[in-house]
Design a protein around this motif. Sequence first.
Motif, PDB file in Angstrom:
ATOM      1  N   GLU A 256      22.698 -29.953  23.130  1.00  0.00           N
ATOM      2  CA  GLU A 256      23.655 -29.272  22.272  1.00  0.00           C
ATOM      3  C   GLU A 256      22.948 -28.583  21.108  1.00  0.00           C
ATOM      4  O   GLU A 256      23.260 -27.442  20.758  1.00  0.00           O
ATOM      5  CB  GLU A 256      24.679 -30.279  21.749  1.00  0.00           C
ATOM      6  CG  GLU A 256      25.883 -29.610  21.137  1.00  0.00           C
ATOM      7  CD  GLU A 256      26.920 -30.634  20.700  1.00  0.00           C
ATOM      8  OE1 GLU A 256      27.366 -31.393  21.577  1.00  0.00           O
ATOM      9  OE2 GLU A 256      27.248 -30.667  19.510  1.00  0.00           O
ATOM     10  N   ALA A 257      21.964 -29.259  20.535  1.00  0.00           N
ATOM     11  CA  ALA A 257      21.217 -28.668  19.416  1.00  0.00           C
ATOM     12  C   ALA A 257      20.544 -27.371  19.871  1.00  0.00           C
ATOM     13  O   ALA A 257      20.568 -26.362  19.169  1.00  0.00           O
ATOM     14  CB  ALA A 257      20.180 -29.654  18.901  1.00  0.00           C
ATOM     15  N   GLN A 258      19.963 -27.394  21.056  1.00  0.00           N
ATOM     16  CA  GLN A 258      19.286 -26.192  21.558  1.00  0.00           C
ATOM     17  C   GLN A 258      20.282 -25.063  21.811  1.00  0.00           C
ATOM     18  O   GLN A 258      20.011 -23.902  21.517  1.00  0.00           O
ATOM     19  CB  GLN A 258      18.535 -26.518  22.853  1.00  0.00           C
ATOM     20  CG  GLN A 258      17.350 -27.428  22.623  1.00  0.00           C
ATOM     21  CD  GLN A 258      16.106 -26.961  23.353  1.00  0.00           C
ATOM     22  OE1 GLN A 258      16.186 -26.157  24.271  1.00  0.00           O
ATOM     23  NE2 GLN A 258      14.955 -27.450  22.928  1.00  0.00           N
ATOM     24  N   GLN A 259      21.418 -25.437  22.374  1.00  0.00           N
ATOM     25  CA  GLN A 259      22.407 -24.409  22.706  1.00  0.00           C
ATOM     26  C   GLN A 259      22.979 -23.741  21.464  1.00  0.00           C
ATOM     27  O   GLN A 259      23.357 -22.587  21.486  1.00  0.00           O
ATOM     28  CB  GLN A 259      23.552 -25.023  23.524  1.00  0.00           C
ATOM     29  CG  GLN A 259      23.184 -25.201  24.978  1.00  0.00           C
ATOM     30  CD  GLN A 259      24.214 -26.024  25.731  1.00  0.00           C
ATOM     31  OE1 GLN A 259      24.970 -26.790  25.124  1.00  0.00           O
ATOM     32  NE2 GLN A 259      24.250 -25.876  27.037  1.00  0.00           N
ATOM     33  N   THR A 260      23.049 -24.517  20.374  1.00  0.00           N
ATOM     34  CA  THR A 260      23.644 -23.946  19.166  1.00  0.00           C
ATOM     35  C   THR A 260      22.561 -23.444  18.207  1.00  0.00           C
ATOM     36  O   THR A 260      22.800 -23.261  17.025  1.00  0.00           O
ATOM     37  CB  THR A 260      24.520 -24.993  18.452  1.00  0.00           C
ATOM     38  OG1 THR A 260      23.719 -26.166  18.232  1.00  0.00           O
ATOM     39  CG2 THR A 260      25.716 -25.370  19.305  1.00  0.00           C
ATOM     40  N   GLY A 261      21.366 -23.251  18.755  1.00  0.00           N
ATOM     41  CA  GLY A 261      20.296 -22.646  17.958  1.00  0.00           C
ATOM     42  C   GLY A 261      19.642 -23.594  16.966  1.00  0.00           C
ATOM     43  O   GLY A 261      18.864 -23.183  16.114  1.00  0.00           O
ATOM     44  N   GLY A 262      19.971 -24.900  17.079  1.00  0.00           N
ATOM     45  CA  GLY A 262      19.355 -25.876  16.185  1.00  0.00           C
ATOM     46  C   GLY A 262      17.936 -26.189  16.642  1.00  0.00           C
ATOM     47  O   GLY A 262      17.501 -25.725  17.693  1.00  0.00           O
ATOM     48  N   ARG A 263      17.205 -26.965  15.860  1.00  0.00           N
ATOM     49  CA  ARG A 263      15.845 -27.308  16.233  1.00  0.00           C
ATOM     50  C   ARG A 263      15.735 -28.829  16.380  1.00  0.00           C
ATOM     51  O   ARG A 263      16.358 -29.569  15.625  1.00  0.00           O
ATOM     52  CB  ARG A 263      14.891 -26.847  15.129  1.00  0.00           C
ATOM     53  CG  ARG A 263      13.769 -25.933  15.627  1.00  0.00           C
ATOM     54  CD  ARG A 263      12.966 -25.419  14.448  1.00  0.00           C
ATOM     55  NE  ARG A 263      12.446 -26.534  13.641  1.00  0.00           N
ATOM     56  CZ  ARG A 263      11.238 -27.080  13.816  1.00  0.00           C
ATOM     57  NH1 ARG A 263      10.426 -26.631  14.720  1.00  0.00           N
ATOM     58  NH2 ARG A 263      10.830 -28.090  13.065  1.00  0.00           N
TER      59      ARG A 263
END
Length: 508
Positions: A256-263
């Motif tokens: 989810e973090a990757q999909q929402t541009g998080g790191r």
Amino acid sequence: MEYEVVIGLEIHAQLLTRSKMFCGDSAEYADAPPNTHVCPVCLGMPGVLPVINRTAIEYAVMTALALNCEIAEFTRFDRKNYFYPDLMKDYQISQYDMPLSHDGWMSVEMADQTRAMDAPNGASPAESTERKIVRIKRVHMEEDTARLLHRVDALGETYSLVDINRAGAPLMEIVTEPDLRSPEEAQQFLMQLRSILRYLGVSTGNMEEGSFRCDANISVRPRGSTELGEKVEVKNMNSFRAVFRALRYEAERQIEAQQTGGRIVQETRGWVEDKSITVSQRSKEYAHDYRYFPEPDLPPLVFSREWVEKLRRGLPELPDAKRERYMREFGLSVYDATLLTEARPVAEFFEECMRQVTGTANVPAMAKAVSNWMLGDFRRLLNETGTEITASRVSPAHLVGMIEMVDAGQISGKIAKTVFEEMFASGKRAGDVVAERGLTQISDVSELEQVLSQILDANPQAVEDYFRGKTQSLTYLVGQTMKATRGKADPALTNRLLRELLEKRRSA
Ligand code: ADP
Ligand code: MG
């Protein structure tokens, strides 16, 4: 975008030696009051000298051999320096760049991934199997730390207690390469690793008691990518199920973090069982943070090849080899062979049963019957009564004796269940139970015909139905016969005689 999960495990297993890793204190402290298994060495007093536990080294090398590792010719201990109240000396004696073994592998059987893995004991073995090689990076030895107990007092103030009994207990570390691809695979790997450790007799493998602990490293990456993503280390899982759930949670969080541009940041997270989440504990530390250096108080170890080969020859037959042999030698299915070989005492019971079987018996049929009883009623009764198979009152000879009575038509399969329960409770032989309770199967034609005539007289409607072509009424009549004889009528004979008697009545 599709993501792939990448997992590597670091497993710590306490070894079943009598004394601790570097001193003579008893390592069997499980039931001991706190701080009673201590001495100047594991208390970290100045001026003391550690001495290496030879058995612990042997156990670790045996494990490394079972995991197909290369055994070092030269190995040494290092000091890992860090400051935490569970560490008496402010350093842990561990192994750094010269571990006692490296570069092994373990073949893991992947269970049917469609089955529920969220079960207390993980998935059941697959009907068909898919195997996977998981590379083992290293197996090395170190010492365990003390145990901290965090408490809250009556005024709500937190305080911590320290129990030093565990400090210095022999701890073996097994590190895998990042070869696992799902929480299911990680759980399966752990269960099979534990089975190997138990076969070797080197560890209890008990996760709930903390003698088998797992830190799981996990990252995600776009499917097809060959680079590894930033990893997170998850700790604090104290059951197989917790490992599975923590990894599933963490995989979802990272995707989810990757999909929402998080790191994803490299860090250590802890699994919080009652909330079913992982929480950040600290940022990741690196090897250089520990200021490793060779332990000056211990000699390096040189392993002769003869000594290594002697240990290799002494290894027991391991679960994989046993399972293959059961399939080959006894014609068992993968499913049965897997369950029977999971634990060594169960496998040994099965093998003892097969040794009791006489030469003339049909081996595959006998193996299947023994397996059915062992995985069915026997297992259920052991579970229900919390009995280990080694402590059971049913011996291999007793079980085989009972199965032979069924084969010989002396008791029916149904009666056998009752007989077995009695054998399990009393330790008696099947023949004695049958004789005492008058359970011998009625296979005498005239005796059975008498019973059947009475049944037919008492059920005119069913007889009538049968004449009109209603075949279910035959099933009903068989049921009535079984009821009247308390299951002792020979089913095949009952069927045959019933038809004969009915035909006689029809033509009368
Ligand atoms: P570190 O030096 O950070 O401790 P190691 O290379 O010693 O890292 O690996 C520690 C564990 O982490 C091993 O089990 C390894 O398989 C696993 N691991 C390493 N990189 C990754 C990654 N990117 N994703 C998942 N697991 C990883
Ligand atoms: Mg590491």
